[in-house]
Scaffold this active site. Structure first.
Site, PDB file in Angstrom:
ATOM      1  N   SER A 131       0.830  -1.209   0.000  1.00 32.67           N
ATOM      2  CA  SER A 131       0.000   0.000   0.000  1.00 32.67           C
ATOM      3  C   SER A 131       0.865   1.259   0.000  1.00 32.67           C
ATOM      4  O   SER A 131       0.540   2.255  -0.662  1.00 32.67           O
ATOM      5  CB  SER A 131      -0.927   0.001   1.222  1.00 32.67           C
ATOM      6  OG  SER A 131      -0.169  -0.072   2.422  1.00 32.67           O
ATOM      7  N   TYR A 138       3.955   1.445  -1.184  1.00 35.35           N
ATOM      8  CA  TYR A 138       4.571   1.514  -2.517  1.00 35.35           C
ATOM      9  C   TYR A 138       3.594   2.125  -3.521  1.00 35.35           C
ATOM     10  O   TYR A 138       3.948   3.013  -4.307  1.00 35.35           O
ATOM     11  CB  TYR A 138       4.993   0.107  -2.959  1.00 35.35           C
ATOM     12  CG  TYR A 138       5.597   0.050  -4.341  1.00 35.35           C
ATOM     13  CD1 TYR A 138       6.946   0.322  -4.551  1.00 35.35           C
ATOM     14  CD2 TYR A 138       4.808  -0.292  -5.447  1.00 35.35           C
ATOM     15  CE1 TYR A 138       7.497   0.266  -5.818  1.00 35.35           C
ATOM     16  CE2 TYR A 138       5.348  -0.347  -6.714  1.00 35.35           C
ATOM     17  CZ  TYR A 138       6.696  -0.073  -6.894  1.00 35.35           C
ATOM     18  OH  TYR A 138       7.233  -0.134  -8.154  1.00 35.35           O
ATOM     19  N   GLU A 174      34.956 -13.739 -10.185  1.00 37.61           N
ATOM     20  CA  GLU A 174      33.568 -13.307 -10.066  1.00 37.61           C
ATOM     21  C   GLU A 174      32.667 -14.531 -10.081  1.00 37.61           C
ATOM     22  O   GLU A 174      33.047 -15.589 -10.583  1.00 37.61           O
ATOM     23  CB  GLU A 174      33.172 -12.405 -11.248  1.00 37.61           C
ATOM     24  CG  GLU A 174      34.077 -11.221 -11.486  1.00 37.61           C
ATOM     25  CD  GLU A 174      33.864 -10.617 -12.877  1.00 37.61           C
ATOM     26  OE1 GLU A 174      32.843 -10.947 -13.529  1.00 37.61           O
ATOM     27  OE2 GLU A 174      34.727  -9.842 -13.314  1.00 37.61           O
ATOM     28  N   LYS A 211      29.904 -16.764 -11.669  1.00 37.26           N
ATOM     29  CA  LYS A 211      29.406 -16.964 -13.034  1.00 37.26           C
ATOM     30  C   LYS A 211      27.883 -17.077 -12.958  1.00 37.26           C
ATOM     31  O   LYS A 211      27.331 -18.140 -12.680  1.00 37.26           O
ATOM     32  CB  LYS A 211      30.008 -18.206 -13.681  1.00 37.26           C
ATOM     33  CG  LYS A 211      29.648 -18.344 -15.155  1.00 37.26           C
ATOM     34  CD  LYS A 211      30.355 -19.516 -15.794  1.00 37.26           C
ATOM     35  CE  LYS A 211      30.014 -19.549 -17.281  1.00 37.26           C
ATOM     36  NZ  LYS A 211      28.561 -19.700 -17.540  1.00 37.26           N
ATOM     37  N   LYS A 222      33.995 -24.112 -14.095  1.00 40.93           N
ATOM     38  CA  LYS A 222      32.655 -24.649 -13.892  1.00 40.93           C
ATOM     39  C   LYS A 222      32.598 -25.509 -12.627  1.00 40.93           C
ATOM     40  O   LYS A 222      33.579 -26.132 -12.231  1.00 40.93           O
ATOM     41  CB  LYS A 222      32.226 -25.484 -15.117  1.00 40.93           C
ATOM     42  CG  LYS A 222      32.246 -24.724 -16.442  1.00 40.93           C
ATOM     43  CD  LYS A 222      31.344 -23.522 -16.437  1.00 40.93           C
ATOM     44  CE  LYS A 222      29.900 -23.873 -16.659  1.00 40.93           C
ATOM     45  NZ  LYS A 222      29.569 -24.314 -18.008  1.00 40.93           N
ATOM     46  N   CYS A 272       7.708 -50.012 -36.828  1.00 33.50           N
ATOM     47  CA  CYS A 272       7.758 -48.617 -36.386  1.00 33.50           C
ATOM     48  C   CYS A 272       6.635 -48.339 -35.387  1.00 33.50           C
ATOM     49  O   CYS A 272       5.476 -48.694 -35.648  1.00 33.50           O
ATOM     50  CB  CYS A 272       7.637 -47.696 -37.594  1.00 33.50           C
ATOM     51  SG  CYS A 272       7.466 -45.943 -37.170  1.00 33.50           S
ATOM     52  N   CYS A 322       4.112 -45.802 -37.566  1.00 34.16           N
ATOM     53  CA  CYS A 322       3.408 -46.158 -38.813  1.00 34.16           C
ATOM     54  C   CYS A 322       3.345 -47.657 -39.082  1.00 34.16           C
ATOM     55  O   CYS A 322       2.776 -48.078 -40.096  1.00 34.16           O
ATOM     56  CB  CYS A 322       4.059 -45.453 -39.996  1.00 34.16           C
ATOM     57  SG  CYS A 322       5.684 -46.112 -40.437  1.00 34.16           S
TER      58      CYS A 322
END
Length: 691
Positions: A54, A56, A135, A137, A334, A428, A431
């Site tokens: 409210s 905000y 940093e 990743k 990684k 298959c 089909c």
């Protein structure tokens, strides 16, 4: 990572007090803006709101009323501008001023030491080992932002590194991304690159709301962030909890800044969010910090998939330079791949574009590397036999980075007593045509050809794909829907969809605008290249490289279609099997009919300039290229070899004349040495081509 926030609330601001002069109006606007920006950061990035909804809303309404009353005094960084705009017709392609290269990878400590040793080897012997900056990743979408005299002007995705998509309108809606940089007003052009991501808490909230509405949920935060940024309607992006974290300054950096860590400190000071940074001096210090991040990874507010390690000195970065696709001075370390155990409930069989029958394992859903996995490919019947895997077995599933999950172990000791060996289907599953497993081949195949609906659908999907005819917006789900509604049966039917626009509009969730976009994309695809067209036809054994070689060899589609097997065999990368398959493809009446219909619909390409190799220095020679070259991209090296008359192949054989080996040459180097094929280094190659 951030300083403590002590914001104003609506109780601290007298929104009813009359304002009498411009300075006072601007001061009031700034108070509203700064408080709203603090809240946006706390809410969307930290998931720790500092205002009640409210409060905000009240502050936002007060700011909006001021801006409507005094439009000439609206501040450039007003969050009122971050709510989305009119839907975009499509994303414009933008060429990066400086390519957005990818990073090489290391996966273990020895790889890290090798990377740092290579850096030292390239630097002067007199120089000490450099400092490295580390940093997080971030697992999001790489984006480039541009500011002209402090004002945000453009956002572009990484794309293929050379060209990306203009997502400016969507980027404006990212709550913690500054639209105005007062401290950069004197800088003519500032380019900041970073990652757009979705914090974990925001992702969970988004998926929870979607589930409540019975809408599709996202698989992981990265997919959610990427999907949000690629919405044509910016109001959708505005409703998503996105955040931007900067990781580099590519244009406009102050001359007084000489390290990567100082550059990140500066862009943090002027208004950007930046992840944690650590400076280290050697592999052991880097490993210690890497392991500390692994230990606390789960507590971070966002997903990461490793660390980025960069030479800290910007001058040394310049000295070290780049490989064709990545910098020499940086790499991604990684995190270890994840392997988990789960149960394989069943094995289904799927039919591919050229009839290959592929086994797919149906798993008890399990989270691997941040992604829920319920299916895993078992590749072929031979792989099933090698693993001795059966329905009901406990299996280990492994996933590293973005690699497709695979079964690495079957726990036979836990096998149910009533389990039975897997049998290759005789017909298959789609089909009912007979299935054959040719001698000396790993893949079983359906013999139904284009009579088989599965093969028809896969052929359509391949034809429109990005590396084939590149029909943007016409994805697999729509193609299958069109196929099931009888609107397309062959690839030529795609170019007749403009005659069925009324029917297309009636399909579920496909409105007039979407139909028009699809029709426009189909029309645009008519101008293509001969190599793309050949690849799009889906000839078995003809990949992108072989399609390019066929286009270069024959220069004309009619010449290719009428070529004998002997002439086809003169093409680099074309062996006896591929030559026979291509020869039969171009003589099948159905295929001739489809190709004719495509050309009559207006599909065309520019003339291919053929290289006349006779009399050239490398005439009659076959070369293969492997590894990363320092001086140029591999495609450029390939063109230079072809200009001297050489054929360039993708695989090593006894007929190969030479292997051009760049950095990180892999298995092709070993095969060349085994076969006695000459290995040429980059310096020798440059001398050969006159550079």
């Amino acid at each position: 990572m951030t300083d403590a926030i002590s914001p104003l609330t609506s109780k601290d601001i007298d929104t009813a007090k009359p304002i009498t002069n411009d300075d006072a109006i601007v001061t009031q606007m700034r108070t509203f803006i700064d408080t709203l920006k603090q809240h946006n950061y706390a809410y969307y990035v930290l998931d720790n709101p500092i205002l009640e909804d409210s409060e905000y809303d009240q502050l936002r309404r007060s700011l909006l009323e001021l801006e409507e009353e005094y439009p000439d005094l609206v501040q450039p960084d007003s969050p009122i501008n971050q709510v989305g705009d009119m839907p975009l017709p499509a994303f414009t392609q933008v060429t990066h001023d400086i390519p957005m290269l990818s990073l090489g990878n290391v996966f273990e400590y020895n790889d890290l030491r090798d990377f740092m040793r290579r850096v030292n080897d390239r630097l002067s012997v007199a120089q000490q080992s450099p400092e490295y900056e580390m940093e997080l990743k971030l697992d999001g979408l790489a984006v480039s932002l541009k500011y002209v005299h402090g004002k945000f002007t453009q956002a572009v995705t990484r794309g293929d590194g050379q060209t990306g998509e203009d997502i400016t309108q969507n980027a404006k809606t990212i709550r913690n991304m500054p639209l105005w940089l007062a401290d950069a007003a004197d800088i003519e052009l500032l380019e900041v690159r970073g990652e757009v991501l979705m914090p974990k808490a925001g992702f969970e909230r988004l998926n929870r709301l979607a589930a409540e509405k019975e809408e599709k949920t996202f698989a992981n935060p990265r997919n959610a962030a990427a999907g949000s940024l690629r919405q044509l309607d910016p109001s959708v992006a505005a409703s998503r909890p996105l955040a931007f974290y900067a990781y580099s300054v590519n244009q406009g950096l102050l001359d007084t800044i000489d390290t990567q860590s100082a550059a990140l400190a500066w862009i943090k000071d002027i208004g950007f969010s930046v992840s944690a940074v650590e400076v280290v001096s050697n592999p052991r210090e880097a490993q210690t910090y890497y392991e500390s991040i692994i230990a606390t990874r789960a507590d971070l507010p966002f997903e990461i998939d490793g660390m980025v390690i960069k030479v800290n000195s910007l001058a040394l970065q310049q000295q070290l330079g780049f490989l064709s696709r990545e910098p020499r001075w940086a790499t991604a370390y990684k995190f270890p791949a994840e392997t988990v155990m789960t149960r394989l409930h069943a094995i289904d069989w799927q039919v591919g574009r050229t009839g290959q029958i592929t086994p797919v394992g149906k798993l008890e859903p399990v989270k691997v590397g941040g992604v829920t996995v319920s299916n895993v490919t078992l590749h072929n019947f031979g792989e099933i036999q090698r693993l001795d895997v059966r329905a009901g077995d406990m299996v280990s599933v492994h996933r590293a980075g973005d690699v497709i999950p695979k079964v690495t172990r079957v726990w036979h000791e836990q096998r149910p007593e009533n389990s039975e060996p897997v049998q290759l289907p005789s017909t298959c599953p789609v089909c009912d045509s007979p299935v054959v497993l040719p001698k000396d081949e790993a893949l079983a195949r359906c013999t139904g050809g284009l009579f088989c609906p599965a093969q028809q659908q896969e052929a359509l999907i391949h034809f429109v794909s990005r590396r084939a005819m590149d029909i943007d917006g016409l994805g697999a789900s729509w193609l299958i829907s069109f196929f099931e509604h009888g609107l397309v049966k062959t690839v030529a039917d795609i170019y007749q969809l403009h005659n069925h626009q009324e029917e297309l509009v009636t399909l579920e969730k496909l409105g007039e605008k979407s139909v028009q976009n699809i029709i426009s994309a189909i029309e645009a695809s008519k101008h293509t290249t001969l190599s793309r067209f050949i690849y799009a036809l889906g000839i078995r054994g003809v990949g992108e490289t072989t399609a390019q070689n066929l286009a270069q060899q024959f220069g004309d589609l009619d010449a290719l279609m009428s070529a004998s097997i002997e002439k086809l065999l003169l093409t680099p990368d074309v062996g006896a099997i591929t030559a026979e398959l291509a020869y039969k493809f171009f003589r099948a009446p159905h295929n001739i009919e489809v190709i004719t219909a495509l050309r009559e619909a207006g599909v065309h390409w520019d003339k291919v300039e053929q290289v006349v190799s006779e009399g050239l220095p490398l005439d009659g020679q076959t070369w293969v290229i492997t590894g990363a070259l320092d001086s140029m991209a591999r495609d450029e090296a390939k063109a230079k070899l072809q200009a001297l008359g050489a054929k360039v192949s993708g695989s090593i054989s006894a007929k190969t004349t030479a292997l051009l080996a760049g950095d990180k040459a892999g298995s092709k180097m070993a095969k060349a040495e085994k076969l006695g094929v000459k290995v040429v280094g980059e310096e020798e190659f440059l001398a050969l081509v006159g550079e």
